[in-house]
Structures are given as C-alpha cells and as structure tokens.
Design a protein around this motif. Structure first.
Motif: not given
Length: 175
Positions: A107-111, A142-146, A148-157
């Motif tokens: 019933d959710r789509a966050d992961r 998992e924080r970056i994977l699920f 973190t917003p898509f445009p920020q994932r590379w830098r955040a990683a």
C-alpha cells in the motif's frame, strides 16, 4: 559511481547499484535516471491493468543501455519466491513478474524503483575501468537509493564517502 571525468552519455554522472560482479562480468542498474513515463502508463500500454495502484505514479527509470525494454524492480523487503538478486541487507533486484505482482499488493511506494534496461560489463571490464578511474566504488546506501531525490543522488553518493565531486581534477599534475 561514474567519475566526474566519465563523459559516455550512457553513464555520465550515473549512480549504479551493482547487482552481480563475477569473473565472467558484471551487471548493475542506474538508479538516478528517471524517464518521462510513469509506471501506470507503461503497464497500461502493455495491457496490464493495475487499477490505480499507488505504484502507478512511480517514474520509470532508465536502468542502463542493455536490453532497454527489459523491466527490473529494485525494492526493499523479503522475496519469499526466491526470484530476486540480493544486494545489501534486504534490498533486492528482480525481473520476475510474479515478484512484481507481489509488490503490487503493497500500500506504499517509498521503497521501490522500476527500471527499464540495465548496465552490463564483460569479463574483467568493470575491474579495468575501475582501475583506470572511470568508476568509484562506494558502499550502497539505502538513504541514497530510496530517499534522496534523483537529481541529487550522484553528488550525495560522493559526499557520503567524503569526496566532493566539484573538487575533482580533470588533469594530472606534477607534484
């Protein structure tokens, strides 16, 4: 992580979840490239009625340049069917339609991430590219994977392992 110097349009600034890495080759999913289509639209186009499920609104990500029409799901949770690749912890990747249908009971789509295509490397190729500085291996988050917003994932990683990609040098010097 794609090094800041990697300019291949298939992989520039990509974050790849490595699924398998053996002497025969490697397979991964790019997890920071959402496409313009939503999952519900894709399923409807394939004649699959999901009846307005919460997953319908998920973006369909571009998982890589190989087999661009193959569907993959990255998700967190158990797989009682045993039809998924285990990555780290309880994060899994599957191409199984049965597992996907099981996920539709959530019933959710966050992961959950849905992707088309994957990234693949031949025997020894990923090792050679990593040694050449094309890829920067880091532990999966998992924080970056699920979260973190898509445009920020590379830098955040990069920042998650103490590397500021903005300070990456594109040339070698003497010193």
């Amino acid at each position: 992580l794609a090094a800041p110097t990697l300019q291949d349009p298939n992989f520039v600034r990509s974050v790849v979840l490595l699924v398998r890495h053996t002497p025969q080759g490697a397979m991964g999913m790019i997890i920071n490239r959402p496409g313009p289509r939503r999952l519900g639209e894709l399923l409807q186009g394939a004649g699959i009625d999901v009846g307005g499920h919460v997953l319908d609104g998920l973006p369909v990500c571009q998982g890589g340049p190989v087999a661009g029409e193959s569907g993959w799901v990255v998700y967190q949770g158990p797989d009682p069917r045993g039809e998924s690749f285990e990555t780290v912890g309880d994060v899994r990747v599957t191409g199984s339609m049965e597992v996907f249908r099981d996920l539709m009971t959530r019933d959710r789509a966050d992961r959950v991430l849905f992707l088309l295509g994957y990234a693949g490397w031949g025997a020894g190729q990923l090792d050679a590219e990593t040694e050449a500085g094309v890829w920067v291996p880091i532990p999966m988050s998992e924080r970056i994977l699920f979260d973190t917003p898509f445009p920020q994932r590379w830098r955040a990683a990069f920042l998650s392992v103490g590397i500021d990609p903005d300070l990456w040098t594109f040339q070698t010097g003497e010193g």
